[in-house]
Design an enzyme around this catalytic site. Sequence first.
Site, PDB file in Angstrom:
ATOM      1  N   PHE A  14       0.834  -1.207   0.000  1.00 18.67           N
ATOM      2  CA  PHE A  14       0.000   0.000   0.000  1.00 18.67           C
ATOM      3  C   PHE A  14       0.870   1.259   0.000  1.00 18.67           C
ATOM      4  CE2 PHE A  14      -2.114   2.721   3.462  1.00 18.67           C
ATOM      5  CZ  PHE A  14      -2.659   3.615   2.549  1.00 18.67           C
ATOM      6  N   ASN A  35       8.440  -9.430  -1.601  1.00 17.04           N
ATOM      7  CA  ASN A  35       8.202 -10.876  -1.724  1.00 17.04           C
ATOM      8  C   ASN A  35       6.728 -11.174  -1.999  1.00 17.04           C
ATOM      9  OD1 ASN A  35       6.951 -10.435   0.696  1.00 17.04           O
ATOM     10  ND2 ASN A  35       7.983 -12.083   1.819  1.00 17.04           N
ATOM     11  N   ASP A  59      12.979 -11.670  -0.666  1.00 17.22           N
ATOM     12  CA  ASP A  59      12.587 -11.604   0.741  1.00 17.22           C
ATOM     13  C   ASP A  59      13.734 -10.944   1.515  1.00 17.22           C
ATOM     14  OD1 ASP A  59      12.281 -12.286   3.472  1.00 17.22           O
ATOM     15  OD2 ASP A  59      11.046 -14.010   2.943  1.00 17.22           O
ATOM     16  N   ASN A 100      19.881  -6.788   7.328  1.00 16.03           N
ATOM     17  CA  ASN A 100      20.358  -6.880   5.940  1.00 16.03           C
ATOM     18  C   ASN A 100      20.355  -5.517   5.249  1.00 16.03           C
ATOM     19  OD1 ASN A 100      20.944  -9.638   5.911  1.00 16.03           O
ATOM     20  ND2 ASN A 100      18.817 -10.178   5.478  1.00 16.03           N
ATOM     21  N   GLY A 103      23.150  -3.497   6.669  1.00 12.85           N
ATOM     22  CA  GLY A 103      24.428  -3.990   6.123  1.00 12.85           C
ATOM     23  C   GLY A 103      24.640  -3.474   4.709  1.00 12.85           C
ATOM     24  N   TYR A 146       5.037  -7.857  15.933  1.00  9.50           N
ATOM     25  CA  TYR A 146       5.112  -6.613  15.157  1.00  9.50           C
ATOM     26  C   TYR A 146       5.702  -5.490  16.008  1.00  9.50           C
ATOM     27  CZ  TYR A 146       3.462  -2.790  12.117  1.00  9.50           C
ATOM     28  OH  TYR A 146       3.375  -1.688  11.302  1.00  9.50           O
ATOM     29  N   ARG A 187      -7.908  -4.018   8.303  1.00  7.97           N
ATOM     30  CA  ARG A 187      -7.752  -2.712   8.954  1.00  7.97           C
ATOM     31  C   ARG A 187      -9.087  -1.981   8.946  1.00  7.97           C
ATOM     32  NH1 ARG A 187      -1.759  -0.613   7.205  1.00  7.97           N
ATOM     33  NH2 ARG A 187      -1.950  -2.004   5.434  1.00  7.97           N
TER      34      ARG A 187
HETATM   35  P1  NAD Z   1       1.525  -3.536   3.235  1.00  8.34           P
HETATM   36  O1  NAD Z   1       1.279  -4.866   3.855  1.00  8.34           O
HETATM   37  O2  NAD Z   1       0.592  -3.077   2.164  1.00  8.34           O
HETATM   38  O3  NAD Z   1       3.000  -3.475   2.627  1.00  8.34           O
HETATM   39  C1  NAD Z   1       4.074  -4.222   3.110  1.00  8.34           C
HETATM   40  C2  NAD Z   1       4.857  -4.749   1.920  1.00  8.34           C
HETATM   41  O4  NAD Z   1       6.004  -5.476   2.391  1.00  8.34           O
HETATM   42  C3  NAD Z   1       4.045  -5.727   1.065  1.00  8.34           C
HETATM   43  O5  NAD Z   1       4.195  -5.403  -0.284  1.00  8.34           O
HETATM   44  C4  NAD Z   1       4.665  -7.085   1.395  1.00  8.34           C
HETATM   45  O6  NAD Z   1       4.518  -8.026   0.355  1.00  8.34           O
HETATM   46  C5  NAD Z   1       6.103  -6.697   1.660  1.00  8.34           C
HETATM   47  N1  NAD Z   1       6.841  -7.654   2.504  1.00  8.34           N
HETATM   48  C6  NAD Z   1       6.434  -8.223   3.661  1.00  8.34           C
HETATM   49  N2  NAD Z   1       7.393  -9.041   4.144  1.00  8.34           N
HETATM   50  C7  NAD Z   1       8.438  -8.965   3.256  1.00  8.34           C
HETATM   51  C8  NAD Z   1       9.714  -9.579   3.198  1.00  8.34           C
HETATM   52  N3  NAD Z   1      10.133 -10.434   4.153  1.00  8.34           N
HETATM   53  N4  NAD Z   1      10.520  -9.286   2.148  1.00  8.34           N
HETATM   54  C9  NAD Z   1      10.111  -8.438   1.171  1.00  8.34           C
HETATM   55  N5  NAD Z   1       8.906  -7.828   1.178  1.00  8.34           N
HETATM   56  C10 NAD Z   1       8.085  -8.091   2.221  1.00  8.34           C
HETATM   57  O7  NAD Z   1       1.580  -2.471   4.400  1.00  8.34           O
HETATM   58  P2  NAD Z   1       1.748  -0.884   4.380  1.00  8.34           P
HETATM   59  O8  NAD Z   1       0.603  -0.306   5.087  1.00  8.34           O
HETATM   60  O9  NAD Z   1       2.085  -0.407   3.039  1.00  8.34           O
HETATM   61  O10 NAD Z   1       3.013  -0.703   5.331  1.00  8.34           O
HETATM   62  C11 NAD Z   1       4.315  -0.416   4.834  1.00  8.34           C
HETATM   63  C12 NAD Z   1       5.261  -0.172   6.003  1.00  8.34           C
HETATM   64  O11 NAD Z   1       4.801   0.941   6.768  1.00  8.34           O
HETATM   65  C13 NAD Z   1       5.374  -1.358   6.947  1.00  8.34           C
HETATM   66  O12 NAD Z   1       6.717  -1.493   7.367  1.00  8.34           O
HETATM   67  C14 NAD Z   1       4.510  -0.946   8.107  1.00  8.34           C
HETATM   68  O13 NAD Z   1       4.944  -1.531   9.310  1.00  8.34           O
HETATM   69  C15 NAD Z   1       4.676   0.562   8.117  1.00  8.34           C
HETATM   70  N6  NAD Z   1       3.520   1.225   8.740  1.00  8.34           N
HETATM   71  C16 NAD Z   1       2.317   1.327   8.096  1.00  8.34           C
HETATM   72  C17 NAD Z   1       1.246   1.927   8.734  1.00  8.34           C
HETATM   73  C18 NAD Z   1      -0.096   2.117   8.078  1.00  8.34           C
HETATM   74  O14 NAD Z   1      -1.002   2.622   8.712  1.00  8.34           O
HETATM   75  N7  NAD Z   1      -0.283   1.781   6.841  1.00  8.34           N
HETATM   76  C19 NAD Z   1       1.394   2.406  10.053  1.00  8.34           C
HETATM   77  C20 NAD Z   1       2.620   2.251  10.677  1.00  8.34           C
HETATM   78  C21 NAD Z   1       3.686   1.666  10.014  1.00  8.34           C
HETATM   79  N1  UDP Z   2      24.301  -7.449   3.715  1.00  8.53           N
HETATM   80  C1  UDP Z   2      23.517  -7.400   2.587  1.00  8.53           C
HETATM   81  N2  UDP Z   2      23.980  -6.667   1.515  1.00  8.53           N
HETATM   82  C2  UDP Z   2      25.164  -6.009   1.526  1.00  8.53           C
HETATM   83  C3  UDP Z   2      25.946  -6.065   2.687  1.00  8.53           C
HETATM   84  C4  UDP Z   2      25.483  -6.787   3.778  1.00  8.53           C
HETATM   85  O1  UDP Z   2      22.441  -7.964   2.526  1.00  8.53           O
HETATM   86  O2  UDP Z   2      25.486  -5.385   0.522  1.00  8.53           O
HETATM   87  C5  UDP Z   2      23.791  -8.192   4.867  1.00  8.53           C
HETATM   88  C6  UDP Z   2      24.647  -9.392   5.202  1.00  8.53           C
HETATM   89  O3  UDP Z   2      23.765 -10.522   5.236  1.00  8.53           O
HETATM   90  C7  UDP Z   2      25.142  -9.120   6.589  1.00  8.53           C
HETATM   91  C8  UDP Z   2      24.210  -8.062   7.128  1.00  8.53           C
HETATM   92  O4  UDP Z   2      23.815  -7.345   5.980  1.00  8.53           O
HETATM   93  O5  UDP Z   2      25.061 -10.255   7.414  1.00  8.53           O
HETATM   94  C9  UDP Z   2      24.857  -7.130   8.103  1.00  8.53           C
HETATM   95  O6  UDP Z   2      26.007  -6.582   7.504  1.00  8.53           O
HETATM   96  P1  UDP Z   2      27.197  -5.994   8.375  1.00  8.53           P
HETATM   97  O7  UDP Z   2      28.255  -5.556   7.420  1.00  8.53           O
HETATM   98  O8  UDP Z   2      26.695  -4.981   9.306  1.00  8.53           O
HETATM   99  O9  UDP Z   2      27.652  -7.190   9.287  1.00  8.53           O
HETATM  100  P2  UDP Z   2      28.388  -8.577   8.985  1.00  8.53           P
HETATM  101  O10 UDP Z   2      28.656  -8.657   7.500  1.00  8.53           O
HETATM  102  O11 UDP Z   2      29.610  -8.479   9.789  1.00  8.53           O
HETATM  103  O12 UDP Z   2      27.419  -9.611   9.459  1.00  8.53           O
HETATM  104  N1  UDP Z   3     -11.526  -2.217  14.304  1.00 13.39           N
HETATM  105  C1  UDP Z   3     -12.910  -2.295  14.334  1.00 13.39           C
HETATM  106  N2  UDP Z   3     -13.541  -2.981  13.333  1.00 13.39           N
HETATM  107  C2  UDP Z   3     -12.874  -3.550  12.285  1.00 13.39           C
HETATM  108  C3  UDP Z   3     -11.456  -3.446  12.259  1.00 13.39           C
HETATM  109  C4  UDP Z   3     -10.819  -2.779  13.290  1.00 13.39           C
HETATM  110  O1  UDP Z   3     -13.568  -1.764  15.246  1.00 13.39           O
HETATM  111  O2  UDP Z   3     -13.544  -4.135  11.416  1.00 13.39           O
HETATM  112  C5  UDP Z   3     -10.846  -1.455  15.375  1.00 13.39           C
HETATM  113  C6  UDP Z   3      -9.668  -2.159  16.025  1.00 13.39           C
HETATM  114  O3  UDP Z   3     -10.095  -2.992  17.084  1.00 13.39           O
HETATM  115  C7  UDP Z   3      -8.836  -0.986  16.500  1.00 13.39           C
HETATM  116  C8  UDP Z   3      -9.105   0.104  15.458  1.00 13.39           C
HETATM  117  O4  UDP Z   3     -10.297  -0.287  14.776  1.00 13.39           O
HETATM  118  O5  UDP Z   3      -9.317  -0.524  17.750  1.00 13.39           O
HETATM  119  C9  UDP Z   3      -7.971   0.259  14.439  1.00 13.39           C
HETATM  120  O6  UDP Z   3      -7.688  -1.029  13.924  1.00 13.39           O
HETATM  121  P1  UDP Z   3      -6.610  -1.278  12.773  1.00 13.39           P
HETATM  122  O7  UDP Z   3      -6.442  -2.747  12.655  1.00 13.39           O
HETATM  123  O8  UDP Z   3      -6.985  -0.522  11.553  1.00 13.39           O
HETATM  124  O9  UDP Z   3      -5.263  -0.591  13.295  1.00 13.39           O
HETATM  125  P2  UDP Z   3      -4.420  -0.672  14.668  1.00 13.39           P
HETATM  126  O10 UDP Z   3      -5.204  -1.409  15.720  1.00 13.39           O
HETATM  127  O11 UDP Z   3      -3.185  -1.371  14.286  1.00 13.39           O
HETATM  128  O12 UDP Z   3      -4.247   0.750  15.029  1.00 13.39           O
END
Ligand code: NAD
Ligand code: UDP
Ligand code: UDP
Length: 321
Positions: A14, A35, A59, A100, A103, A146, A187
């Site tokens: 999103f 991913n 990922d 990662n 790094g 989370y 949500r």
């Molecule tokens: P979203 O679920 O739509 O987007 C998350 C994206 O990350 C997805 O495209 C998913 O496929 C990808 N993803 C998940 N795990 C992954 C992995 N291991 N490797 C690669 N990609 C991966 O959610 P969003 O609302 O767009 O949120 C984006 C970011 O903003 C998140 O980090 C979330 O914690 C943060 N955030 C969002 C909100 C909000 O209200 N939307 C609030 C606070 C923080």
């Molecule tokens: N890493 C990566 N891309 C890069 C360099 C690092 O994904 O270009 C990842 C790698 O898996 C590493 C982690 O980032 O384990 C943390 O990197 P850092 O250099 O801090 O620590 P170290 O290599 O000593 O684990």
């Molecule tokens: N919530 C709700 N009905 C729904 C979905 C969520 O009343 O169908 C409530 C939920 O319990 C929370 C608030 O709405 O109090 C916001 O929920 P959301 O999952 O959007 O975000 P977060 O709890 O992470 O702030």
Amino acid sequence: MDTIRSLVTGGAGFLGSHLCERLLADGQEVLCVDNFFTGRRANINHLLGQPRFEVMRHDVTFPLYVEVDHIYNLACPASPVHYQHDPVQTTKTSVHGAINMLGLAKRLQAKILQASTSEVYGDPDVHPQPESYWGKVNPIGPRSCYDEGKRCAETLFFDYYRQHRLRIKVVRIFNTYGPRMHPNDGRVVSNFIVQALTGQPITIYGDGSQTRSFCYVDDLIEAMVRMMNGPDDFTGPVNIGNSDEYSMIALAQEVIRLTGARSKIIFEPLPTDDPQQRQPDLGLARSALGWQASTSLQAGLEKTIRYFSDLVAAPAGATEI
Ligand code: NAD
Ligand code: UDP
Ligand code: UDP
């Protein structure tokens, strides 16, 4: 100046898809890494024809070797339904993903921004929440994968900053909504709108007195970009959101009014550890970024309702969701 190359992890999600779109409009090269756990091709299909845009299925819990100047780390499922589906993977994504990407930033001397969250404050007993508040988070509950994952990611960002002199940026995002939210991610804004548009009852969890403050996606993206492009000595963490606070009852009534729906409101149990209130203190965002949200809830909901109306009206299979 050379074209800036930005990596957006979670770029098919999103927020990530809106960020990719904005960075392309700013003339940057954009590498979207995802991913596709909660992200969708439909979110970025319209960008695929642009020569400065590239997508990689990957990922972030695995190392990534690419060449970029700026890293926006958004990869992580954000809705409670999705992040609780595989909680171990959620923590891995936050923690191993952060290691990662840090790094990668260290090797490239790239600037890196973390999409953190208001969930680091937990169920807060300070209201509204300033950045100086350390939060009240349950470390062992269903939301902990989370909340604690994101807290640990912040720790890693600040340790890489202190230990390796990395240029970091941490934004704490409060509830954000808009087009391209996943219709099934549970949500509150997407649930209420889809329920209203399809004539189903609106589900309020608990008595609906709990509050949230809702920020429209365009406002949030503007703040993120300002943060990345700001001076290196401003690391954050900085709250980003909208300070207008609504109860869930008030939100349900507004969605019913704007959709003209006839849906009834029904009450369901409140999920465990559901925060009772949440509102950002935005003083730092105003003074450090010269930013404040400008979209009213009504204007933002109208745009979001239009998006979901099209999605609901599309013939089955016409829109990938
Ligand atoms: P979203 O679920 O739509 O987007 C998350 C994206 O990350 C997805 O495209 C998913 O496929 C990808 N993803 C998940 N795990 C992954 C992995 N291991 N490797 C690669 N990609 C991966 O959610 P969003 O609302 O767009 O949120 C984006 C970011 O903003 C998140 O980090 C979330 O914690 C943060 N955030 C969002 C909100 C909000 O209200 N939307 C609030 C606070 C923080
Ligand atoms: N890493 C990566 N891309 C890069 C360099 C690092 O994904 O270009 C990842 C790698 O898996 C590493 C982690 O980032 O384990 C943390 O990197 P850092 O250099 O801090 O620590 P170290 O290599 O000593 O684990
Ligand atoms: N919530 C709700 N009905 C729904 C979905 C969520 O009343 O169908 C409530 C939920 O319990 C929370 C608030 O709405 O109090 C916001 O929920 P959301 O999952 O959007 O975000 P977060 O709890 O992470 O702030």
